[in-house]
Design a protein around this motif. Structure first.
Motif: not given
Ligand code: DX5
Ligand code: ZN
Length: 218
Positions: A8, A35, A142, A145, A175, A177, A197-198
């Motif tokens: 992401s 996103d 939203g 992290g 999607d 964590g 993502g994070s």
């Molecule tokens: C949250 C997004 C996710 C998020 C994932 O609203 O839809 O795609 O960016 O990020 P992590 O992997 O850090 O939870």
């Protein structure tokens, strides 16, 4: 079937997204997760269709576009024209779901429906015959992290069992964590695609982090 990783880019720097896309190109990730947030459906604002279309020529990876927006019917053509390969919108919007699905699919783009943690999974059941993927949100949409919501594991299992029992060709994307542990747990209950993502972007080397997650889960 290999587990698909979809980094992401919300975790990346918007001031130099070309660099991030080129790094992901060198990784084992098959997808790139975009996103899109409108500050209305979710309390955050990210980017519009031009951001995606400007990046399209930099990568042949699957552009996995996650619309966390209201008024999808107003903007769907922009995201189709921007070069999306998969467009997923949320089941919680107050719009004509079937019409959105057909508008996406008649442009030969894969269609997904995303579902928030508090929404029962049977809300998407009527559409599972017509879509290509379900995005199960394991955080409140939203922000990146956030911590993985373990109470979504049963939902993933139930959706996976239903898809198998009906012999449907629908992929399950998770999607929110995702890391080594939560990713493994989701695969055990039927996940096919993992958005991260994070977990990836907080590490020094994005390519190494992505490949290590891919290798650990395949
Ligand atoms: C949250 C997004 C996710 C998020 C994932 O609203 O839809 O795609 O960016 O990020 P992590 O992997 O850090 O939870
Ligand atoms: Zn997302």
């Amino acid at each position: 079937m290999a587990i698909i990783i979809s980094p992401s880019i919300l975790g990346g720097s918007f001031s130099n997204m070309e660099k991030t896309i080129l790094e992901i190109n060198d990784s084992k990730a098959e997808y790139i997760h975009f996103d899109v947030m409108d500050g209305d459906f979710v309390p955050n604002l990210t980017f519009g269709p031009q951001f995606i279309s400007n990046l399209r020529s930099y990568s042949n990876k699957v552009f996995d576009v996650h619309l966390m927006i209201n008024r999808v019917e107003r903007f769907i053509d922009n995201y189709i024209e921007a070069g999306s390969d998969i467009i997923s919108f949320h089941i919680e919007i107050e719009e004509d779901i079937e019409s959105l699905i057909s508008r996406i699919k008649k442009n030969n783009i894969k269609c997904g429906i995303a579902i928030k943690p508090l929404t029962p999974w049977n809300k998407i059941q009527p559409y599972l015959n017509d879509i290509d993927q379900v995005i199960v949100m394991t955080v409140e949409p939203g922000f990146g992290g956030q911590l993985f919501l373990n109470d979504q594991i049963n939902k993933i299992k139930n959706i996976s069992e239903y898809i198998k029992s009906e012999n449907l060709d629908v992929k399950i994307e998770i999607d929110g964590g995702i890391n080594y542990e939560t990713g493994k747990t989701c695969i055990e209950v039927g996940a096919d695609i993992l958005v991260a993502g994070s977990f990836l972007f907080k590490q020094a080397d994005l390519v190494k982090a992505t490949n290590s997650l891919f290798d650990a889960l395949n």
